[in-house]
Enzyme design. Structure first.
Site, short mmCIF file in Angstrom:
data_model
loop_
_atom_site.label_atom_id
_atom_site.label_comp_id
_atom_site.label_asym_id
_atom_site.label_seq_id
_atom_site.Cartn_x
_atom_site.Cartn_y
_atom_site.Cartn_z
N CYS A 83 14.80 18.27 22.33
CA CYS A 83 16.19 17.82 22.40
C CYS A 83 16.46 17.07 23.71
O CYS A 83 15.86 17.37 24.73
CB CYS A 83 17.13 19.02 22.34
SG CYS A 83 16.93 19.98 20.85
N ARG A 101 10.27 11.63 23.51
CA ARG A 101 10.08 13.08 23.45
C ARG A 101 10.09 13.59 22.02
O ARG A 101 9.73 14.74 21.78
CB ARG A 101 11.20 13.78 24.22
CG ARG A 101 11.27 13.30 25.60
CD ARG A 101 12.29 14.03 26.40
NE ARG A 101 11.74 14.15 27.72
CZ ARG A 101 11.32 15.29 28.25
NH1 ARG A 101 11.43 16.40 27.58
NH2 ARG A 101 10.80 15.30 29.43
N TRP A 146 15.77 18.19 18.23
CA TRP A 146 14.46 18.56 17.66
C TRP A 146 14.71 19.93 17.06
O TRP A 146 14.90 20.91 17.80
CB TRP A 146 13.43 18.57 18.79
CG TRP A 146 12.04 19.00 18.45
CD1 TRP A 146 11.60 20.28 18.28
CD2 TRP A 146 10.88 18.17 18.28
NE1 TRP A 146 10.25 20.29 18.02
CE2 TRP A 146 9.78 19.01 18.01
CE3 TRP A 146 10.67 16.80 18.33
CZ2 TRP A 146 8.50 18.54 17.79
CZ3 TRP A 146 9.39 16.32 18.11
CH2 TRP A 146 8.32 17.18 17.85
N ASN A 157 21.21 22.05 24.57
CA ASN A 157 19.75 22.20 24.48
C ASN A 157 19.43 23.66 24.75
O ASN A 157 20.07 24.29 25.59
CB ASN A 157 19.03 21.39 25.56
CG ASN A 157 18.97 19.92 25.21
OD1 ASN A 157 19.45 19.51 24.17
ND2 ASN A 157 18.39 19.15 26.12
N GLY A 158 18.40 24.17 24.10
CA GLY A 158 17.98 25.56 24.34
C GLY A 158 18.19 26.41 23.11
O GLY A 158 18.41 25.89 22.00
N GLU A 191 -15.73 16.94 20.02
CA GLU A 191 -14.44 16.49 20.55
C GLU A 191 -14.61 15.85 21.93
O GLU A 191 -13.99 14.83 22.23
CB GLU A 191 -13.46 17.68 20.58
CG GLU A 191 -12.11 17.41 21.20
CD GLU A 191 -11.31 16.30 20.55
OE1 GLU A 191 -11.70 15.81 19.47
OE2 GLU A 191 -10.31 15.88 21.15
N LYS A 197 -13.51 12.03 22.76
CA LYS A 197 -12.55 11.67 23.82
C LYS A 197 -13.15 10.62 24.73
O LYS A 197 -12.52 9.65 25.10
CB LYS A 197 -12.23 12.91 24.65
CG LYS A 197 -11.04 13.73 24.58
CD LYS A 197 -9.76 13.42 23.94
CE LYS A 197 -9.74 12.88 22.55
NZ LYS A 197 -8.86 13.55 21.63
N GLU A 237 -13.46 7.16 23.00
CA GLU A 237 -12.20 6.45 22.70
C GLU A 237 -11.48 5.97 23.96
O GLU A 237 -10.88 4.91 23.93
CB GLU A 237 -11.29 7.25 21.77
CG GLU A 237 -10.45 8.31 22.37
CD GLU A 237 -9.64 9.09 21.35
OE1 GLU A 237 -8.90 8.49 20.58
OE2 GLU A 237 -9.72 10.33 21.38
N HIS A 283 -34.51 16.99 16.62
CA HIS A 283 -34.78 16.43 15.29
C HIS A 283 -34.47 14.93 15.24
O HIS A 283 -34.12 14.40 14.18
CB HIS A 283 -33.98 17.19 14.24
CG HIS A 283 -34.35 18.63 14.15
ND1 HIS A 283 -35.56 19.06 13.65
CD2 HIS A 283 -33.70 19.75 14.56
CE1 HIS A 283 -35.62 20.38 13.72
NE2 HIS A 283 -34.52 20.82 14.29
N LYS A 334 -1.64 5.67 17.49
CA LYS A 334 -1.35 7.11 17.57
C LYS A 334 -1.40 7.76 16.19
O LYS A 334 -1.88 8.86 16.03
CB LYS A 334 0.00 7.33 18.24
CG LYS A 334 0.31 8.80 18.51
CD LYS A 334 -0.61 9.39 19.56
CE LYS A 334 -0.47 10.88 19.72
NZ LYS A 334 -1.68 11.50 20.27
C1 F6R Z 1 -8.37 11.15 18.73
C2 F6R Z 1 -7.27 11.12 17.79
C3 F6R Z 1 -7.56 10.84 16.36
C4 F6R Z 1 -6.67 11.70 15.46
C5 F6R Z 1 -6.86 11.31 13.99
C6 F6R Z 1 -6.04 12.22 13.09
O1 F6R Z 1 -7.94 11.47 20.00
O2 F6R Z 1 -6.15 11.32 18.14
O3 F6R Z 1 -8.90 11.04 16.05
O4 F6R Z 1 -7.02 13.02 15.65
O5 F6R Z 1 -6.45 9.99 13.81
O6 F6R Z 1 -4.69 12.15 13.43
P1 F6R Z 1 -3.68 13.25 12.98
O7 F6R Z 1 -4.02 14.52 13.65
O8 F6R Z 1 -2.34 12.73 13.38
O9 F6R Z 1 -3.81 13.38 11.49
#
Ligand code: F6R
Length: 594
Positions: free
Chosen positions: A2, A27, A71, A97-98, A468, A472, A475, A491, A589
């Site tokens: 919020c 946010r 939110w 908020n809260g 993972e 990271k 990317e 292998h 994203k």
């Molecule tokens: C990597 C990353 C992507 C997402 C993937 C799935 O840092 O963010 O690999 O994990 O695109 O995204 P969501 O979780 O939004 O379905």
């Protein structure tokens, strides 16, 4: 999350509020609204959805108003549950908020006194309490009302035909912005930074009055107090990052808070979903990218803790796989809730007759409409493209789900479940310890600069963490890296090992530790630099070039801590290589296309 903005002065309040709320959009929110006070009443416009859909121009503008982005917590996202709320007369309006913990009791009391409510929220009681106890002075009445509230709040209230805004704070931030002939109030600095960089932060228990020419603050003892004027040095963009250079770093540092939020109210079981009602002979987890790595951790946890056979599958593969006789309980994991492949997989699972549950961070996201049940991770908005705190909270959900399933199937003892929950409760503290050691990790990241390829290896629960860590790094630092189960390097990938291929080896003292030491020995004899991440051990120290230890926890809980190290390793490597950390090339994203 919020957001609040308030303004009193000589300018167009509507424009100022909308701009301020826009600054808080990052946010995340599910509805927005504004209230403007005029001579003949208070004009309110509020709506579920994005700020740009608010049609605020439908109400007249004045020089005083309050605004809010919501939110959802109490009550689903809807027009009715959006803020601001007015009292029965329409002469007072508030935003909040809260969470008001004792709202049910207060609401019942107000209803008995004849007040009529229009929403399911806890917040609406505040406007009615102000009406009920109004003594002719808004700020005085607010002082009376806040004494009745239990919980957390940042409140702004206004009244028809007045230039005054009354505000109060308890455990929910509120900052006053100082202008000339105008004053501002907001939950977060970015909302008012376009207009002023001189602010006063309210403290818990403070109540304040804002007029165009004056700000007066009273503390919890009702003494008139001065709060320091702070000059904000950030730009708008910096402020939104809370002073961190990148969203990713900010989000890495927000993890203790995010874990705490995702555990809140759930350590005794989920209140929102009864997993016991599903047939859980066999479970399938489906997701993409980082969320797939959370699913893989989940597979190990569900098998280890609940002793239920479980598979983790990539959504893009599942949706084109052949249906079988089995109809497993299917859990879709997606931080955004908008990933096209995962949504398609949810639809496909349903078509195949499976019961479905989504684990997501975004309320109202598309996936929530495709599944039978939803669990929210409550990590807060994540802006950096590379998923960090959302992954961590997805993994937290996997622990909670595994524990819950273990109890339902009676394969997990109550006492053991309690020990696990206690361990989860301690995780935010351990993460904080690691974050405080960021400089050590930054130093080690030097070793990855200039590498041709980097391998990340781990075993069992930490194999997905190796995947993972590698994801990271590629990317955000654009270095080719691959995650492997440590036993697999021989292998094939061994052929690539040279002194220019560092290996990040996750080595915690679980049942695979001896084997891991053997694997590291094999790697060391190929001259690859070894960065070990895990538990302290003299043998491990001898074999590796660097050892980054994590706080000592039962190994079942090591993935979250190890992963924080790998996040920081990727971050600092990318930082040194001057990469576009928050917006890596070619990535978005949320991937809403197949
Ligand atoms: C990597 C990353 C992507 C997402 C993937 C799935 O840092 O963010 O690999 O994990 O695109 O995204 P969501 O979780 O939004 O379905």
């Amino acid at each position: 999350m919020c957001g609040i903005v308030g303004y009193t002065g000589k300018n167009n309040a509507r424009e100022i509020l909308l701009k301020g709320l826009g600054r808080l959009e990052y946010r995340g929110y599910d509805s927005a609204g504004v209230a403007l006070a005029g001579e003949s009443g208070i004009y309110i416009q509020k709506k579920k959805g994005r700020l740009k859909e608010l049609d605020a121009k439908e109400i007249p503008s004045t020089n005083i108003g309050i605004g809010h982005t919501r939110w959802a917590t109490h009550g689903k996202p809807s027009n009715e549950n959006s803020h601001p709320f007015s009292d029965c007369t329409g002469d007072i309006a508030i935003v909040h908020n809260g969470i008001i913990d004792n709202f049910i009791h207060l609401k019942e009391d107000l209803i008995n006194k004849g007040h009529e409510f229009t929403s399911e929220t806890d917040s609406e009681i505040i406007s009615h309490l102000l009406e009920e106890h109004f003594n002719g002075d808004l700020v005085d009445t607010l002082k009376i009302v806040v004494k009745m509230l239990k919980g957390s709040f940042a409140i702004c209230a206004l009244q028809k035909d007045s230039k005054n805004i009354a505000v109060a704070r308890n455990q929910s931030p509120l900052v006053i912005g100082l202008g000339v002939g105008e004053n501002f109030v907001a939950s977060d600095v970015p909302a008012i930074l376009d207009y002023t960089n001189e602010v006063k932060y309210l403290e818990d228990g403070d109540v304040a009055l804002l007029t165009p020419n004056e700000v007066r603050i009273w503390d919890s003892q009702d003494a008139l107090v001065e709060r320091d004027v702070v000059e904000i040095q950030w730009t708008i963009e910096d402020a939104e990052k809370g002073g961190y250079e990148h969203y990713m770093l900010k989000e890495i540092h927000e993890q203790p808070k995010a874990i705490h939020a995702s555990l809140l109210g759930r350590l005794g079981g989920f209140t929102e979903v009864d997993l016991g009602k599903y047939d859980t002979e066999f479970i399938r987890l489906i997701s993409c990218g980082t969320s797939y790595h959370a699913a893989l951790v989940g597979k190990y946890l569900i098998e280890d803790i609940a002793r239920i056979p479980c598979t983790a599958e990539l959504a893009s593969e599942y949706r084109y796989s052949s249906p079988s006789e089995l109809h497993p309980f299917t859990i879709l994991i997606s931080q955004s809730g908008e990933t096209a492949d995962t949504i398609a997989a949810a639809k496909e699972a349903k078509r195949r007759g499976c019961k479905t549950l989504a684990v997501t961070n975004v309320m109202n996201s598309s996936i929530t409409r495709e599944v039978d049940e939803v669990i929210f991770t409550h990590a807060g908005p994540e802006i950096g493209v590379a998923a960090t705190k959302t992954f961590t909270t997805q993994v937290i959900m996997m622990y909670l789900i595994a524990i819950e399933l273990g109890l339902k199937t009676k394969r997990l003892l109550r006492e053991t479940a309690q020990e696990y929950r206690d361990e989860l409760r301690r995780i935010p503290r351990h993460v904080r310890v690691l974050l405080d050691r960021s400089e050590d990790i930054e130093r080690v990241s030097e070793k990855l600069i200039g590498a041709d390829d980097i391998f990340f290896v781990g075993r069992h629960l930490n194999y997905p963490v190796a995947l993972e860590g590698a994801l990271k790094l590629k990317e955000i630092a654009y270095i080719h890296s691959a995650g492997y189960p440590a036993g697999e390097l021989k292998h094939g990938p061994f052929a690539l090992l040279t002194n220019r291929t560092p290996v990040v080896a996750i080595s915690v003292k679980d049942h695979t530790f001896e084997k891991m030491l053997g694997n590291i020995g094999e790697i060391a004899s190929r001259d690859s630099p070894i960065i070990a991440v895990g538990d302290h051990d003299p043998e491990l120290e001898k074999l590796s070039d660097d050892l980054i230890t994590v706080p000592s926890v039962p190994t079942l809980f090591s993935p979250i801590l190890v992963n924080v190290v790998l996040q920081l390793l990727a971050y600092y490597t990318a930082y040194k290589l001057e990469c576009a950390i928050d917006k890596p090339r070619n990535l978005a994203k949320s991937v809403t296309v197949e």
